[in-house]
Design a protein around this motif. Structure first.
Motif, PDB file in Angstrom:
ATOM      1  N   PRO A   1      12.046  -8.339   2.565  1.00  0.00           N
ATOM      2  CA  PRO A   1      11.946  -7.167   3.437  1.00  0.00           C
ATOM      3  C   PRO A   1      12.572  -5.951   2.747  1.00  0.00           C
ATOM      4  CG  PRO A   1      12.656  -9.077   4.690  1.00  0.00           C
ATOM      5  CD  PRO A   1      12.670  -9.481   3.240  1.00  0.00           C
ATOM      6  N   GLY A   2      11.786  -4.875   2.654  1.00  0.00           N
ATOM      7  CA  GLY A   2      12.280  -3.647   2.049  1.00  0.00           C
ATOM      8  C   GLY A   2      12.249  -3.613   0.531  1.00  0.00           C
ATOM      9  N   LEU A   3      11.546  -4.576  -0.125  1.00  0.00           N
ATOM     10  CA  LEU A   3      11.497  -4.596  -1.584  1.00  0.00           C
ATOM     11  C   LEU A   3      10.107  -5.012  -2.066  1.00  0.00           C
ATOM     12  CD1 LEU A   3      13.184  -4.240  -4.197  1.00  0.00           C
ATOM     13  CD2 LEU A   3      13.640  -6.710  -4.083  1.00  0.00           C
ATOM     14  N   VAL A   4       9.444  -4.088  -2.778  1.00  0.00           N
ATOM     15  CA  VAL A   4       8.091  -4.314  -3.301  1.00  0.00           C
ATOM     16  C   VAL A   4       8.118  -4.206  -4.816  1.00  0.00           C
ATOM     17  CG1 VAL A   4       5.751  -3.318  -3.448  1.00  0.00           C
ATOM     18  CG2 VAL A   4       6.885  -3.517  -1.235  1.00  0.00           C
ATOM     19  N   HIS A   5       7.413  -5.128  -5.478  1.00  0.00           N
ATOM     20  CA  HIS A   5       7.248  -5.081  -6.936  1.00  0.00           C
ATOM     21  C   HIS A   5       5.801  -4.713  -7.236  1.00  0.00           C
ATOM     22  CE1 HIS A   5       6.734  -7.225 -10.987  1.00  0.00           C
ATOM     23  NE2 HIS A   5       7.379  -6.102 -11.207  1.00  0.00           N
TER      24      HIS A   5
ATOM     25  N   ARG B   1       0.827  -1.213   0.000  1.00  0.00           N
ATOM     26  CA  ARG B   1       0.000   0.000   0.000  1.00  0.00           C
ATOM     27  C   ARG B   1       0.864   1.269   0.000  1.00  0.00           C
ATOM     28  NH1 ARG B   1      -3.429  -3.423   2.819  1.00  0.00           N
ATOM     29  NH2 ARG B   1      -2.572  -2.975   4.859  1.00  0.00           N
ATOM     30  N   GLU B   2       1.958   1.259   0.752  1.00  0.00           N
ATOM     31  CA  GLU B   2       2.848   2.417   0.788  1.00  0.00           C
ATOM     32  C   GLU B   2       3.537   2.628  -0.562  1.00  0.00           C
ATOM     33  OE1 GLU B   2       5.516   2.368   4.183  1.00  0.00           O
ATOM     34  OE2 GLU B   2       3.882   1.666   5.461  1.00  0.00           O
ATOM     35  N   ALA B   3       3.938   1.548  -1.218  1.00  0.00           N
ATOM     36  CA  ALA B   3       4.565   1.669  -2.539  1.00  0.00           C
ATOM     37  C   ALA B   3       3.558   2.198  -3.558  1.00  0.00           C
ATOM     38  CB  ALA B   3       5.134   0.325  -2.982  1.00  0.00           C
ATOM     39  N   ILE B   4       2.328   1.718  -3.510  1.00  0.00           N
ATOM     40  CA  ILE B   4       1.290   2.228  -4.417  1.00  0.00           C
ATOM     41  C   ILE B   4       1.062   3.715  -4.166  1.00  0.00           C
ATOM     42  CG2 ILE B   4      -1.180   2.138  -4.993  1.00  0.00           C
ATOM     43  CD1 ILE B   4      -0.982  -0.938  -4.576  1.00  0.00           C
ATOM     44  N   ALA B   5       1.036   4.110  -2.899  1.00  0.00           N
ATOM     45  CA  ALA B   5       0.860   5.538  -2.575  1.00  0.00           C
ATOM     46  C   ALA B   5       2.000   6.364  -3.162  1.00  0.00           C
ATOM     47  CB  ALA B   5       0.769   5.731  -1.064  1.00  0.00           C
ATOM     48  N   GLY B   6       3.229   5.856  -3.100  1.00  0.00           N
ATOM     49  CA  GLY B   6       4.363   6.554  -3.698  1.00  0.00           C
ATOM     50  C   GLY B   6       4.235   6.656  -5.206  1.00  0.00           C
ATOM     51  N   GLU B   7       3.791   5.571  -5.821  1.00  0.00           N
ATOM     52  CA  GLU B   7       3.600   5.558  -7.273  1.00  0.00           C
ATOM     53  C   GLU B   7       2.567   6.609  -7.676  1.00  0.00           C
ATOM     54  OE1 GLU B   7       5.087   4.120 -10.588  1.00  0.00           O
ATOM     55  OE2 GLU B   7       5.206   2.556  -9.067  1.00  0.00           O
ATOM     56  N   LEU B   8       1.466   6.675  -6.938  1.00  0.00           N
ATOM     57  CA  LEU B   8       0.418   7.658  -7.235  1.00  0.00           C
ATOM     58  C   LEU B   8       0.918   9.082  -7.021  1.00  0.00           C
ATOM     59  CD1 LEU B   8      -2.654   5.786  -5.717  1.00  0.00           C
ATOM     60  CD2 LEU B   8      -2.133   6.132  -8.154  1.00  0.00           C
TER      61      LEU B   8
ATOM     62  N   GLY C   1      17.581   0.444   5.374  1.00  0.00           N
ATOM     63  CA  GLY C   1      18.080   0.876   6.673  1.00  0.00           C
ATOM     64  C   GLY C   1      17.029   1.580   7.506  1.00  0.00           C
ATOM     65  N   THR C   2      17.335   2.800   7.896  1.00  0.00           N
ATOM     66  CA  THR C   2      16.431   3.569   8.762  1.00  0.00           C
ATOM     67  C   THR C   2      15.538   4.518   7.973  1.00  0.00           C
ATOM     68  OG1 THR C   2      18.116   5.261   9.068  1.00  0.00           O
ATOM     69  CG2 THR C   2      18.058   3.476  10.697  1.00  0.00           C
ATOM     70  N   ALA C   3      15.474   4.344   6.659  1.00  0.00           N
ATOM     71  CA  ALA C   3      14.643   5.222   5.821  1.00  0.00           C
ATOM     72  C   ALA C   3      13.189   5.164   6.278  1.00  0.00           C
ATOM     73  CB  ALA C   3      14.743   4.802   4.359  1.00  0.00           C
ATOM     74  N   THR C   4      12.519   6.298   6.186  1.00  0.00           N
ATOM     75  CA  THR C   4      11.110   6.358   6.584  1.00  0.00           C
ATOM     76  C   THR C   4      10.175   6.253   5.391  1.00  0.00           C
ATOM     77  OG1 THR C   4      11.139   8.768   6.485  1.00  0.00           O
ATOM     78  CG2 THR C   4      11.593   7.745   8.634  1.00  0.00           C
ATOM     79  N   MET C   5      10.713   6.454   4.182  1.00  0.00           N
ATOM     80  CA  MET C   5       9.878   6.417   2.980  1.00  0.00           C
ATOM     81  C   MET C   5      10.369   5.353   2.007  1.00  0.00           C
ATOM     82  SD  MET C   5       9.229  10.385   1.917  1.00  0.00           S
ATOM     83  CE  MET C   5       8.296   9.851   0.507  1.00  0.00           C
ATOM     84  N   TRP C   6       9.419   4.799   1.284  1.00  0.00           N
ATOM     85  CA  TRP C   6       9.740   3.919   0.176  1.00  0.00           C
ATOM     86  C   TRP C   6      10.177   4.775  -0.996  1.00  0.00           C
ATOM     87  CZ3 TRP C   6       9.630  -1.409   0.078  1.00  0.00           C
ATOM     88  CH2 TRP C   6       9.137  -2.022   1.222  1.00  0.00           C
ATOM     89  N   GLN C   7      11.166   4.289  -1.753  1.00  0.00           N
ATOM     90  CA  GLN C   7      11.641   5.009  -2.927  1.00  0.00           C
ATOM     91  C   GLN C   7      11.652   4.072  -4.136  1.00  0.00           C
ATOM     92  OE1 GLN C   7      15.449   6.413  -1.290  1.00  0.00           O
ATOM     93  NE2 GLN C   7      14.632   8.489  -1.546  1.00  0.00           N
ATOM     94  N   MET C   8      11.320   4.649  -5.292  1.00  0.00           N
ATOM     95  CA  MET C   8      11.326   3.872  -6.519  1.00  0.00           C
ATOM     96  C   MET C   8      12.767   3.623  -6.943  1.00  0.00           C
ATOM     97  SD  MET C   8       9.716   4.714 -10.277  1.00  0.00           S
ATOM     98  CE  MET C   8       7.992   4.641  -9.817  1.00  0.00           C
ATOM     99  N   TYR C   9      13.105   2.342  -7.084  1.00  0.00           N
ATOM    100  CA  TYR C   9      14.444   1.925  -7.467  1.00  0.00           C
ATOM    101  C   TYR C   9      14.543   1.667  -8.972  1.00  0.00           C
ATOM    102  CZ  TYR C   9      18.474  -1.195  -7.849  1.00  0.00           C
ATOM    103  OH  TYR C   9      19.641  -1.791  -8.233  1.00  0.00           O
ATOM    104  N   TYR C  10      13.461   1.104  -9.555  1.00  0.00           N
ATOM    105  CA  TYR C  10      13.464   0.767 -10.979  1.00  0.00           C
ATOM    106  C   TYR C  10      12.052   0.908 -11.522  1.00  0.00           C
ATOM    107  CZ  TYR C  10      13.864  -1.835 -15.327  1.00  0.00           C
ATOM    108  OH  TYR C  10      13.840  -2.186 -16.646  1.00  0.00           O
TER     109      TYR C  10
END
Length: 128
Positions: A82-86, A9-16, A108-117
């Motif tokens: 852990p820490g990787l969403v497709h 859900r957090e990754a989808i929110a970032g994508e949006l 690590g201690t990141a608070t936000m998901w970031q798009m890697y690819y």
């Protein structure tokens, strides 16, 4: 199969957020959402680096409040590790459709998901 975990859900929110014109037009907001090791293969076939995307995003389709906007649909997501969403989904922009795939990571201690690819593949007119 989609696993509707908090991570997905957090990754989808970032994508949006990355499709929001107010985000696309702001390098500082885009910087928060893209991983420093980001790479994209766009629908045109062009390969984009993190720096190239930061520089170009404010001028790209979907960045103007009064212009065309991406219409996303059919999101699915899986927590790969852990820490990787497709994520996979489709978009339409001015009648042009594309299938999209993204990897989002949280390190690590990141608070936000970031798009890697990210990869976009055009869908030919009339295809399902």
């Amino acid at each position: 199969m989609s696993q509707e975990s908090d991570e997905v859900r957090e990754a989808i929110a970032g994508e949006l957020r990355l499709m929001d014109p107010s985000v696309r037009s702001s390098r500082s907001l885009v910087r928060q959402l893209l991983d420093p090791d980001f790479t994209e293969v766009g629908a045109s076939g062009r390969r984009w680096t993190y720096d190239e995307m930061l520089a170009a995003m404010p001028e790209m389709d979907g960045a103007a409040e009064s212009g065309p906007r991406y219409e996303p649909s059919t999101f699915t997501g899986v927590l790969l590790a852990p820490g990787l969403v497709h994520l996979t989904y489709e978009t339409t922009l001015e009648g042009n459709r594309a299938r999209r795939s993204s990897l989002w990571r949280k390190q690590g201690t990141a608070t936000m998901w970031q798009m890697y690819y990210h990869q976009a593949t055009p869908i030919p007119p009339g295809s399902k």
